[in-house]
Design a protein around this motif. Structure first.
Motif, mmCIF file in Angstrom:
data_model
loop_
_atom_site.group_PDB
_atom_site.id
_atom_site.type_symbol
_atom_site.label_atom_id
_atom_site.label_comp_id
_atom_site.label_asym_id
_atom_site.label_seq_id
_atom_site.Cartn_x
_atom_site.Cartn_y
_atom_site.Cartn_z
ATOM 1 N N VAL A 1 0.834 -1.200 0.000
ATOM 2 C CA VAL A 1 0.000 0.000 0.000
ATOM 3 C C VAL A 1 0.872 1.255 0.000
ATOM 4 O O VAL A 1 0.564 2.242 -0.673
ATOM 5 C CB VAL A 1 -0.944 -0.024 1.219
ATOM 6 C CG1 VAL A 1 -1.679 1.298 1.359
ATOM 7 C CG2 VAL A 1 -1.947 -1.164 1.094
ATOM 8 N N ALA A 2 1.961 1.229 0.769
ATOM 9 C CA ALA A 2 2.856 2.388 0.814
ATOM 10 C C ALA A 2 3.429 2.672 -0.568
ATOM 11 O O ALA A 2 3.498 3.836 -1.001
ATOM 12 C CB ALA A 2 3.970 2.141 1.816
ATOM 13 N N ALA B 1 -3.327 -3.656 -9.796
ATOM 14 C CA ALA B 1 -3.278 -5.116 -9.663
ATOM 15 C C ALA B 1 -2.323 -5.530 -8.553
ATOM 16 O O ALA B 1 -2.593 -6.483 -7.810
ATOM 17 C CB ALA B 1 -2.861 -5.744 -10.988
ATOM 18 N N ALA B 2 -1.226 -4.803 -8.400
ATOM 19 C CA ALA B 2 -0.258 -5.130 -7.349
ATOM 20 C C ALA B 2 -0.816 -4.816 -5.964
ATOM 21 O O ALA B 2 -0.682 -5.614 -5.027
ATOM 22 C CB ALA B 2 1.052 -4.368 -7.585
ATOM 23 N N ALA C 1 -2.060 -6.940 -2.198
ATOM 24 C CA ALA C 1 -1.617 -6.560 -0.854
ATOM 25 C C ALA C 1 -2.795 -6.268 0.067
ATOM 26 O O ALA C 1 -2.813 -6.709 1.226
ATOM 27 C CB ALA C 1 -0.704 -5.343 -0.935
ATOM 28 N N ASP C 2 -3.797 -5.530 -0.428
ATOM 29 C CA ASP C 2 -4.962 -5.185 0.406
ATOM 30 C C ASP C 2 -6.102 -4.778 -0.521
ATOM 31 O O ASP C 2 -6.228 -3.618 -0.913
ATOM 32 C CB ASP C 2 -4.610 -4.054 1.367
ATOM 33 C CG ASP C 2 -5.693 -3.825 2.410
ATOM 34 O OD1 ASP C 2 -6.814 -4.342 2.225
ATOM 35 O OD2 ASP C 2 -5.434 -3.141 3.407
ATOM 36 N N VAL C 3 -6.938 -5.743 -0.867
ATOM 37 C CA VAL C 3 -8.011 -5.478 -1.817
ATOM 38 C C VAL C 3 -9.058 -4.541 -1.219
ATOM 39 O O VAL C 3 -9.683 -3.748 -1.940
ATOM 40 C CB VAL C 3 -8.659 -6.803 -2.280
ATOM 41 C CG1 VAL C 3 -9.397 -7.482 -1.138
ATOM 42 C CG2 VAL C 3 -9.585 -6.577 -3.468
ATOM 43 N N PHE C 4 -9.269 -4.574 0.109
ATOM 44 C CA PHE C 4 -10.236 -3.675 0.729
ATOM 45 C C PHE C 4 -9.780 -2.222 0.619
ATOM 46 O O PHE C 4 -10.594 -1.316 0.454
ATOM 47 C CB PHE C 4 -10.440 -4.041 2.200
ATOM 48 C CG PHE C 4 -11.254 -5.288 2.390
ATOM 49 C CD1 PHE C 4 -12.528 -5.391 1.886
ATOM 50 C CD2 PHE C 4 -10.735 -6.364 3.085
ATOM 51 C CE1 PHE C 4 -13.288 -6.539 2.060
ATOM 52 C CE2 PHE C 4 -11.478 -7.517 3.264
ATOM 53 C CZ PHE C 4 -12.750 -7.606 2.755
ATOM 54 N N LEU D 1 -12.602 -11.661 -4.876
ATOM 55 C CA LEU D 1 -12.764 -10.210 -4.966
ATOM 56 C C LEU D 1 -11.597 -9.575 -5.713
ATOM 57 O O LEU D 1 -11.789 -8.634 -6.500
ATOM 58 C CB LEU D 1 -12.887 -9.624 -3.557
ATOM 59 C CG LEU D 1 -13.121 -8.112 -3.457
ATOM 60 C CD1 LEU D 1 -14.389 -7.721 -4.183
ATOM 61 C CD2 LEU D 1 -13.181 -7.692 -1.995
ATOM 62 N N VAL D 2 -10.398 -10.078 -5.488
ATOM 63 C CA VAL D 2 -9.232 -9.584 -6.227
ATOM 64 C C VAL D 2 -9.420 -9.825 -7.726
ATOM 65 O O VAL D 2 -9.098 -8.968 -8.560
ATOM 66 C CB VAL D 2 -7.951 -10.264 -5.716
ATOM 67 C CG1 VAL D 2 -6.740 -9.831 -6.538
ATOM 68 C CG2 VAL D 2 -7.727 -9.949 -4.240
ATOM 69 N N THR D 3 -9.970 -10.973 -8.067
ATOM 70 C CA THR D 3 -10.212 -11.288 -9.482
ATOM 71 C C THR D 3 -11.211 -10.312 -10.100
ATOM 72 O O THR D 3 -11.034 -9.863 -11.244
ATOM 73 C CB THR D 3 -10.734 -12.723 -9.614
ATOM 74 O OG1 THR D 3 -9.790 -13.629 -9.032
ATOM 75 C CG2 THR D 3 -10.950 -13.099 -11.070
ATOM 76 N N PHE D 4 -12.256 -9.949 -9.364
ATOM 77 C CA PHE D 4 -13.243 -8.995 -9.877
ATOM 78 C C PHE D 4 -12.602 -7.629 -10.143
ATOM 79 O O PHE D 4 -12.898 -6.973 -11.148
ATOM 80 C CB PHE D 4 -14.405 -8.852 -8.895
ATOM 81 C CG PHE D 4 -15.468 -9.896 -9.049
ATOM 82 C CD1 PHE D 4 -16.358 -9.837 -10.112
ATOM 83 C CD2 PHE D 4 -15.584 -10.937 -8.149
ATOM 84 C CE1 PHE D 4 -17.340 -10.806 -10.269
ATOM 85 C CE2 PHE D 4 -16.555 -11.913 -8.302
ATOM 86 C CZ PHE D 4 -17.441 -11.840 -9.364
ATOM 87 N N VAL D 5 -11.734 -7.191 -9.246
ATOM 88 C CA VAL D 5 -11.058 -5.902 -9.446
ATOM 89 C C VAL D 5 -10.204 -5.941 -10.705
ATOM 90 O O VAL D 5 -10.212 -4.999 -11.518
ATOM 91 C CB VAL D 5 -10.205 -5.558 -8.211
ATOM 92 C CG1 VAL D 5 -9.347 -4.327 -8.482
ATOM 93 C CG2 VAL D 5 -11.100 -5.306 -7.001
ATOM 94 N N ASN D 6 -9.468 -7.015 -10.891
ATOM 95 C CA ASN D 6 -8.617 -7.129 -12.074
ATOM 96 C C ASN D 6 -9.450 -7.181 -13.363
ATOM 97 O O ASN D 6 -9.068 -6.601 -14.393
ATOM 98 C CB ASN D 6 -7.741 -8.378 -11.974
ATOM 99 C CG ASN D 6 -6.705 -8.263 -10.861
ATOM 100 O OD1 ASN D 6 -6.318 -7.159 -10.477
ATOM 101 N ND2 ASN D 6 -6.270 -9.393 -10.332
#
Length: 362
Positions: free
Chosen positions: A147-148, A200-201, A205-208, A306-311
């Motif tokens: 995130v940083a 995507a990266a 690390a933190d999808v929320f 959920l990560v897949t949906f974002v991608n």
């Protein structure tokens, strides 16, 4: 010849004296010094008590032997039944002990997980007491290195987008050649692709964090859809900025807008189903067939989806931009990127104006 006292002492050391013999020796010893009040009856009484005690001891031994004989003569089926009962009782005791140990271990794991979650919440700046999450409001520290890195890269990305937007405006106003415009358009498109790569990266690390949109301004979050802009709505915004368009271009843009809308609906339905599945998983009875650990493991698996949906949503955004670049001429594509950059810049400016608006005293 030794005295009776010496003989008695020798007998005691050898362990071979008897009560009656002991009394007779006492009689010989005390015969000369016996007082008038001490007669033979006293000695006989002592001897009688000793004899009675010997009889009681013999009687107890006989009773014990008799009881042992009775146990030995019990029917074999009764003995077997008693042994079986003892074994069953021991087995149940072991099972109860094993269940108790497992329950203690499960409680220990739950406590350790809760402690980890609380510790993680403290590091993220979560206000635990009031169900109010203050993390990622633009002023709290980063959750992790992923995130940083994203926050730093996205800050540079916004600055670069503003620079490219100014450069495109200048180039269009100066009526530069199509070759020069193509270089600027290709650079602008690659800049958006870099954003999708960065997202995507950080989703891993933190999808929320990504889904919450806290890396964007408040006005941008108002239009947020699965971690970004909705392609069909952006097409509506750009369509009026690209006139004049040929009939074929209008038809192609409308078809692209329709296909984007269908893909968005499919992803939105998938998100709704995922949200329902996750809610049902967390609301399941923890005392039922599944344990707390398996329940949370299933929930974590749902979050992987959920990560897949974002991608997939970012892939749709990228495909929409690429299709628009194919439909438009190079000068129209430059105008479209300029309009898109201005649109996002105005959303950020609106957020700043909203935050700085004058407020009536309460």
């Amino acid at each position: 010849m030794s005295s009776p006292s010496a003989q008695f002492a020798a007998s005691r050391r050898m362990g071979i004296y008897e009560p009656a013999h002991q009394i007779s020796m006492w009689g010989e010893t005390f015969k000369g010094s016996m007082s008038p009040n001490t007669g033979v009856s006293t000695i006989v009484e002592v001897e009688t008590r000793v004899d009675n005690k010997s009889e009681e001891t013999s009687h107890g031994a006989m009773e014990h032997s008799k009881k042992y004989d009775q146990e030995a003569t019990k029917p074999p089926d009764k003995v077997s039944r008693r042994l079986a009962q003892n074994r069953e009782a021991a087995r149940k005791s072991r099972l109860r002990k094993k269940a108790y140990v497992q329950q203690l271990e499960s409680s220990r794991l739950k406590l350790a997980q809760l402690e980890q979650e609380l510790e993680r919440a403290r590091h993220q700046g979560v206000y635990v007491g009031g169900a109010y999450d203050t993390s990622h409001l633009g002023m709290s520290g980063p959750v992790n290195s992923g995130v940083a890195t994203f926050e730093m890269e996205y800050g540079h990305w916004v600055e670069e987008q503003m620079r490219q937007t100014r450069e495109l405006r200048t180039a269009l106003q100066a009526h530069v050649t199509d070759i020069e415009l193509r270089i600027l358009v290709d650079g602008g498109m690659s800049h958006y692709y870099d954003l999708f790569r960065m997202k995507a990266a950080v989703a891993k690390a933190d999808v929320f964090y990504l889904m919450s949109g806290m890396w964007k301004t408040s006005a941008e979050r108002f239009f947020l859809w699965i971690g970004g802009f909705r392609p069909s709505e952006v097409l509506k915004v750009l369509l009026h900025q690209l006139d004049p368009l040929t009939e074929q271009q209008i038809m192609d843009v409308c078809n692209l807008q329709q296909s984007s809308q269908q893909a968005e609906d499919a992803l939105s339905q998938g998100m709704d189903k995922l949200q329902l599945t996750l809610a049902e998983t967390l609301a399941a009875d923890p005392l039922g067939a599944g344990s707390y650990t398996s329940q949370m493991a299933t929930a974590i698996g749902n979050l992987d989806a959920l990560v897949t949906f974002v991608n997939q949503a970012d892939h749709l955004r990228q495909q929409t931009l690429q299709q628009m670049a194919r439909i438009l001429t190079i000068r129209q594509a430059a105008r479209g990127l300029l309009a898109l950059g201005d649109y996002f810049h105005r959303l950020r400016a609106l957020s700043s104006l909203w935050a700085a608006r004058p407020r009536e005293p309460s």
